[in-house]
Design an enzyme around this catalytic site. Sequence first.
Site, mmCIF file in Angstrom:
data_model
loop_
_atom_site.group_PDB
_atom_site.id
_atom_site.type_symbol
_atom_site.label_atom_id
_atom_site.label_comp_id
_atom_site.label_asym_id
_atom_site.label_seq_id
_atom_site.Cartn_x
_atom_site.Cartn_y
_atom_site.Cartn_z
ATOM 1 N N ASN A 13 0.898 -1.030 0.177
ATOM 2 C CA ASN A 13 -0.013 0.129 0.093
ATOM 3 C C ASN A 13 0.839 1.268 -0.100
ATOM 4 O O ASN A 13 1.744 1.236 0.769
ATOM 5 C CB ASN A 13 -1.071 -0.039 1.353
ATOM 6 C CG ASN A 13 -1.793 1.132 1.462
ATOM 7 O OD1 ASN A 13 -1.418 2.229 1.115
ATOM 8 N ND2 ASN A 13 -2.935 1.115 1.705
ATOM 9 N N HIS A 36 0.949 6.276 1.551
ATOM 10 C CA HIS A 36 1.795 7.422 2.453
ATOM 11 C C HIS A 36 3.013 7.882 1.572
ATOM 12 O O HIS A 36 3.505 8.847 2.300
ATOM 13 C CB HIS A 36 2.293 6.820 3.709
ATOM 14 C CG HIS A 36 1.064 6.469 4.501
ATOM 15 N ND1 HIS A 36 0.291 7.299 4.747
ATOM 16 C CD2 HIS A 36 0.668 5.177 5.170
ATOM 17 C CE1 HIS A 36 -0.884 6.597 5.684
ATOM 18 N NE2 HIS A 36 -0.553 5.599 5.724
ATOM 19 N N HIS A 53 -5.528 3.545 -1.437
ATOM 20 C CA HIS A 53 -7.010 4.064 -1.303
ATOM 21 C C HIS A 53 -7.504 5.533 -1.638
ATOM 22 O O HIS A 53 -6.705 6.364 -1.271
ATOM 23 C CB HIS A 53 -6.844 4.234 0.364
ATOM 24 C CG HIS A 53 -8.392 4.287 1.008
ATOM 25 N ND1 HIS A 53 -8.586 4.166 2.317
ATOM 26 C CD2 HIS A 53 -9.515 4.833 0.533
ATOM 27 C CE1 HIS A 53 -9.672 4.501 2.889
ATOM 28 N NE2 HIS A 53 -10.332 4.642 1.363
ATOM 29 N N ARG A 72 -9.350 8.397 -0.993
ATOM 30 C CA ARG A 72 -10.294 8.591 -0.061
ATOM 31 C C ARG A 72 -11.332 9.722 -0.664
ATOM 32 O O ARG A 72 -10.737 10.488 -1.386
ATOM 33 C CB ARG A 72 -9.286 9.005 1.306
ATOM 34 C CG ARG A 72 -8.985 8.014 1.920
ATOM 35 C CD ARG A 72 -8.546 8.610 3.300
ATOM 36 N NE ARG A 72 -8.132 7.594 4.281
ATOM 37 C CZ ARG A 72 -8.951 7.374 5.270
ATOM 38 N NH1 ARG A 72 -10.176 8.033 5.502
ATOM 39 N NH2 ARG A 72 -8.964 6.267 6.124
ATOM 40 N N ARG A 127 -7.141 13.069 0.689
ATOM 41 C CA ARG A 127 -5.818 13.298 1.684
ATOM 42 C C ARG A 127 -4.527 12.917 1.238
ATOM 43 O O ARG A 127 -3.550 13.487 1.476
ATOM 44 C CB ARG A 127 -6.057 12.875 3.020
ATOM 45 C CG ARG A 127 -6.115 11.505 3.335
ATOM 46 C CD ARG A 127 -5.984 11.128 4.883
ATOM 47 N NE ARG A 127 -7.366 11.442 5.319
ATOM 48 C CZ ARG A 127 -8.049 10.895 6.453
ATOM 49 N NH1 ARG A 127 -7.061 10.182 7.166
ATOM 50 N NH2 ARG A 127 -8.990 11.029 6.864
ATOM 51 N N GLU A 187 -8.469 0.451 -2.864
ATOM 52 C CA GLU A 187 -9.439 0.362 -1.553
ATOM 53 C C GLU A 187 -10.237 1.717 -1.856
ATOM 54 O O GLU A 187 -9.884 2.698 -2.233
ATOM 55 C CB GLU A 187 -8.386 0.655 -0.423
ATOM 56 C CG GLU A 187 -7.843 -0.471 0.064
ATOM 57 C CD GLU A 187 -7.059 -0.192 1.461
ATOM 58 O OE1 GLU A 187 -7.358 0.804 2.088
ATOM 59 O OE2 GLU A 187 -5.903 -0.736 1.554
ATOM 60 N N THR A 233 -6.717 6.503 10.305
ATOM 61 C CA THR A 233 -6.625 5.244 9.074
ATOM 62 C C THR A 233 -7.869 4.751 9.296
ATOM 63 O O THR A 233 -8.652 4.994 10.328
ATOM 64 C CB THR A 233 -5.246 4.345 9.434
ATOM 65 O OG1 THR A 233 -5.320 3.547 8.481
ATOM 66 C CG2 THR A 233 -5.192 3.935 10.783
ATOM 67 N N THR A 234 -8.156 3.497 8.389
ATOM 68 C CA THR A 234 -9.295 2.926 8.457
ATOM 69 C C THR A 234 -9.448 2.099 9.797
ATOM 70 O O THR A 234 -8.446 1.269 10.258
ATOM 71 C CB THR A 234 -9.208 1.847 7.444
ATOM 72 O OG1 THR A 234 -8.986 2.303 6.174
ATOM 73 C CG2 THR A 234 -10.529 1.116 6.965
ATOM 74 N N GLU A 253 -11.149 -9.582 2.921
ATOM 75 C CA GLU A 253 -9.750 -9.080 3.459
ATOM 76 C C GLU A 253 -9.768 -9.083 5.145
ATOM 77 O O GLU A 253 -10.728 -8.086 5.656
ATOM 78 C CB GLU A 253 -9.156 -7.597 3.158
ATOM 79 C CG GLU A 253 -7.916 -7.418 3.678
ATOM 80 C CD GLU A 253 -7.155 -6.054 3.186
ATOM 81 O OE1 GLU A 253 -7.550 -5.852 2.362
ATOM 82 O OE2 GLU A 253 -6.170 -5.615 3.917
ATOM 83 N N HIS A 258 -3.391 -4.756 7.723
ATOM 84 C CA HIS A 258 -3.693 -3.433 8.547
ATOM 85 C C HIS A 258 -2.728 -3.669 9.833
ATOM 86 O O HIS A 258 -2.999 -4.570 10.681
ATOM 87 C CB HIS A 258 -4.999 -3.421 9.095
ATOM 88 C CG HIS A 258 -5.401 -1.774 9.316
ATOM 89 N ND1 HIS A 258 -4.933 -0.966 10.287
ATOM 90 C CD2 HIS A 258 -5.896 -0.840 8.522
ATOM 91 C CE1 HIS A 258 -5.202 -0.049 10.308
ATOM 92 N NE2 HIS A 258 -5.851 0.530 9.255
ATOM 93 N N GLY A 259 -1.961 -2.722 10.162
ATOM 94 C CA GLY A 259 -1.165 -2.755 11.176
ATOM 95 C C GLY A 259 0.142 -3.663 11.200
ATOM 96 O O GLY A 259 0.588 -3.902 12.132
ATOM 97 N N GLY A 315 1.183 -1.372 4.312
ATOM 98 C CA GLY A 315 1.638 -0.032 3.777
ATOM 99 C C GLY A 315 2.563 0.654 4.896
ATOM 100 O O GLY A 315 3.769 0.630 4.474
ATOM 101 N N HIS A 316 2.014 0.971 5.934
ATOM 102 C CA HIS A 316 2.823 2.154 6.905
ATOM 103 C C HIS A 316 4.131 1.546 7.227
ATOM 104 O O HIS A 316 4.913 2.493 7.247
ATOM 105 C CB HIS A 316 1.912 2.330 8.085
ATOM 106 C CG HIS A 316 2.346 3.669 8.887
ATOM 107 N ND1 HIS A 316 3.105 3.287 9.844
ATOM 108 C CD2 HIS A 316 2.277 4.989 8.799
ATOM 109 C CE1 HIS A 316 3.443 4.509 10.710
ATOM 110 N NE2 HIS A 316 2.827 5.408 9.623
HETATM 111 N N1 PXP Z 1 -5.496 -3.189 4.225
HETATM 112 C C1 PXP Z 1 -6.689 -2.140 4.219
HETATM 113 C C2 PXP Z 1 -7.903 -2.449 3.736
HETATM 114 C C3 PXP Z 1 -6.454 -0.981 4.772
HETATM 115 O O1 PXP Z 1 -7.426 0.187 4.644
HETATM 116 C C4 PXP Z 1 -5.141 -0.554 5.146
HETATM 117 C C5 PXP Z 1 -4.814 1.053 5.497
HETATM 118 O O2 PXP Z 1 -4.674 1.801 4.524
HETATM 119 C C6 PXP Z 1 -4.101 -1.506 4.944
HETATM 120 C C7 PXP Z 1 -4.570 -2.918 4.666
HETATM 121 C C8 PXP Z 1 -2.670 -1.328 5.214
HETATM 122 O O3 PXP Z 1 -2.731 -1.071 6.544
HETATM 123 P P1 PXP Z 1 -1.352 -0.548 6.788
HETATM 124 O O4 PXP Z 1 -0.814 0.783 6.376
HETATM 125 O O5 PXP Z 1 -1.363 -0.464 8.684
HETATM 126 O O6 PXP Z 1 -0.069 -1.452 6.727
#
Ligand code: PXP
Length: 236
Positions: free
Chosen positions: A7, A10, A43, A45, A49, A70, A100-101, A151, A190-191, A212-213
């Site tokens: 992702n 950022h 994503h 949005r 942003r 996304e 974030t989501t 997911e 996520h995370g 992503g992050h």
């Molecule tokens: N999956 C989804 C559906 C998300 O919304 C996000 C955050 O944009 C991620 C994965 C990736 O999350 P992270 O940036 O915490 O790795």
Amino acid sequence: MPKLCVNIDHIATLRQARRGREPDPVLAAGICERAGCDGIVVHLREDRRHIQERDIYLLKDALKTKLNLEMSIAQGIVDIATDLKPDCATLVPEKREEITTEGGLDVIKGKERIEKAVERLQEKEIKVSLFIDPELEQIKASKEIGADFIELHTGRYANAQGKEQERELKDLVIAKDKAIELGLKVNAGHGLNYQNVSSVAAISGIQELNIGHSIISQAVFVGLEKAVREMRELCI
Ligand code: PXP
């Protein structure tokens, strides 16, 4: 071994800090692909942003792997997605004030509206994934409205420690098993980061991890190509 999809939101966050041209997420996507990632996730949005419409159209043309968009189920965003035709659309809940989501989609509560969005996307032959918490009722509802993928939201696992984290991991395994039994394909994300990804990557049957992050943060210190390669090695 799950596929790794990166992702790159950022990268665009950094660009939007100056509303300029750099760093360019399209260039970033090419570097991620050179490092061996299996797909790119962005994503779009509603508040724009980070990722902009220009980015998604250029990515769609430039990518050698695949594009997972996304998105919320807002009419205007679904219109853009049906025009863009990404390989996959991942429907996520979206709140303007969130950083974030935050949680998964409530497929039970939003069934009718989500189902309409799923239908519109699938009419254009876009695979649809629903970003949900690892809860059996949400998985059943996702199947009922015809999603191709779910997911699993790994945020609770990522935020937990010790025994609680083991319980969250088990919940992910149970959820994955149920989804596969119902005929859904399963991604997760996520995370996830360099410290916690291995246990999730070891769950058999998860097709893709969307991260992503953590990768973009690591890229600040070691460069994007190395950051992606390091994460790939942990997914083996
Ligand atoms: N999956 C989804 C559906 C998300 O919304 C996000 C955050 O944009 C991620 C994965 C990736 O999350 P992270 O940036 O915490 O790795």
